[in-house]
Enzyme design. Sequence first.
Site, PDB file in Angstrom:
ATOM      1  N   HIS A  25      66.700 102.589  58.281  1.00 37.30           N
ATOM      2  CA  HIS A  25      67.054 104.013  58.365  1.00 37.30           C
ATOM      3  C   HIS A  25      68.155 104.232  59.415  1.00 37.30           C
ATOM      4  O   HIS A  25      68.051 105.102  60.273  1.00 37.30           O
ATOM      5  CB  HIS A  25      65.819 104.864  58.669  1.00 37.30           C
ATOM      6  CG  HIS A  25      64.836 104.875  57.536  1.00 37.30           C
ATOM      7  ND1 HIS A  25      64.672 105.940  56.682  1.00 37.30           N
ATOM      8  CD2 HIS A  25      63.976 103.930  57.093  1.00 37.30           C
ATOM      9  CE1 HIS A  25      63.758 105.641  55.774  1.00 37.30           C
ATOM     10  NE2 HIS A  25      63.310 104.431  55.999  1.00 37.30           N
ATOM     11  N   TYR A  69      58.969  98.558  64.307  1.00 39.35           N
ATOM     12  CA  TYR A  69      59.817  99.557  64.958  1.00 39.35           C
ATOM     13  C   TYR A  69      60.098  99.157  66.403  1.00 39.35           C
ATOM     14  O   TYR A  69      61.197  99.343  66.914  1.00 39.35           O
ATOM     15  CB  TYR A  69      59.127 100.933  64.966  1.00 39.35           C
ATOM     16  CG  TYR A  69      59.031 101.657  63.648  1.00 39.35           C
ATOM     17  CD1 TYR A  69      59.169 101.001  62.432  1.00 39.35           C
ATOM     18  CD2 TYR A  69      58.778 103.026  63.617  1.00 39.35           C
ATOM     19  CE1 TYR A  69      59.049 101.682  61.233  1.00 39.35           C
ATOM     20  CE2 TYR A  69      58.665 103.723  62.418  1.00 39.35           C
ATOM     21  CZ  TYR A  69      58.794 103.044  61.227  1.00 39.35           C
ATOM     22  OH  TYR A  69      58.664 103.724  60.058  1.00 39.35           O
TER      23      TYR A  69
END
Lengths: 346, 186
Positions: free
Chosen positions: A60, A328
């Site tokens: 992203h 992440y």
Amino acid sequence: MAQQSSSLALRYGIIAVAVGGLALLFYGVANGLGQGRVTAQQFVDFQEGGNPHLGFRRAHAKGFCLAGEFVANGELSAYSSATIFQPGATPFVGRISIGGGNPTAPDLASGVRSLALSIGDKANLRWQTAMNTPPVMPVRTGQAFFEQMNAFRPDPETGRPNPERVAAFLAAHPETQAAREWQASYTATESYATETYNSINAFYLVNGRQRQAVRWAAVPQAESHGRGFEGDRDDPNALQNEFMARLDVAPVVYDLVFTLATDADDENDPTVRWPADRQQIVAGQIVIHSATDQSEGLCNGINFDPLVLPPGMAATNDQILQARSSVYAESYRRRAREHFYQQGME
Amino acid sequence: MSTITTYSLAARIIHWAMALLLISLLLAGLAMVQSLEPWHLTLLSLHKSFGVMALLLAIIRLALRLSQQQPDLPASVPHWQQRIAQLSHFFLYAAMFAMPLSGYLMQSAAGRPVSVFGWFTLPNITPISMELYGFLREMHALIAWGLILLVLVHIGAALHHGLIKRDGVLESMTGLNFSKEQKPKD
């Protein structure tokens, strides 16, 4: 004399085994000893594809920053003791993004749109959620997700996924069915402001000893006209520009809708949609007031780890949820290191 | 000139407790940053909680070290080895503080709370900054590997004193004075 030297050798041996053994243990654990078949590092390596966009998120990568507030109506306070759900407004920093690791990809090219929020400014009361347009995951584990990424990797010769590998993967993973059905029925809307963004994974609302499994979604108040994007399709920032123009006129608002699981639902399985008759509660509105480029906005420094939860909320044992948090963190570590060395993000 | 041959009981207890704690913390740290498994979060919060414990123990330990008499190394240990021993102990103490402090500060720079067993949460004491986090995160890893190296050298040297030289240095920390009571047979 011979006995003495053999005993000395034995004692040196003990030292070598003790020190060498511990050194080996540290080395082994640092290199995946005791881990499953896939580590967070392998995941992020795959996302980078040998060519990282320095300074950017590894997944992203393309997106922009938001500022606004979550206005709670208090409807959820019976289920969760989190102060965020008491009636009133809590400011957030957010980010809208598209799937993929290319920070300059065209907005319209991506099949996944995302809304991430970091609500509240006190570290121990903060709630972070990273929501996506799909309502379910195709698979249940990080390992299977990694296999999926490999199976769908474009063939270097054709530029497309190898159909045999895709078929083999899907045959081995029948749990992908709900995600595929959703994919087949989904058409992208004309705006980020008219998409529904789903928590995908389930979480617990906690109030004292009471615990309720939930999923949530940001449901747009603006209605889609259903014809898809009608502006300049060649503009790589088509949707970002559309969103900013919208904000110049009025705030963009979503209802935050919680769906309550029953005993029939497995909260640890993100591949199954819960039946439509499950009780839903609107907890309040997500009101977006402004948006800025991600290089200037506050969102860029945030790792939207979905396991950052306030007291009154808790994580389920959904393996995908746990894996998201680890991956992440690794992406954030690499990005932060590059920012420290002032590499990339130009 | 020191008149004692053995560390105080308090110093020995804190030494062995921290040995166990620090090795566990190092292994947990190396494992948890890779893991995609559900135990990842549990290990992470235990690492943070016990890391704060390690900092408190390091403070107590430094106070003990500064307030109590230490046994000297035996005169048979050459001067250069004594210097290296001193230096390695200095770095071990430095790492005992730098490890938890860099961990705490990096969490603070990332805007993440450090909760201690859910009892209380440490305040954020740095600005939230990705650059600062990037620096501190790399420092935390670098110091960890430095500490691992120091621990290995430390164990190697201690066992060398205990098994090869048999000069009472290892026993000054174990408190088990074999070398005094029973003469080595070989």
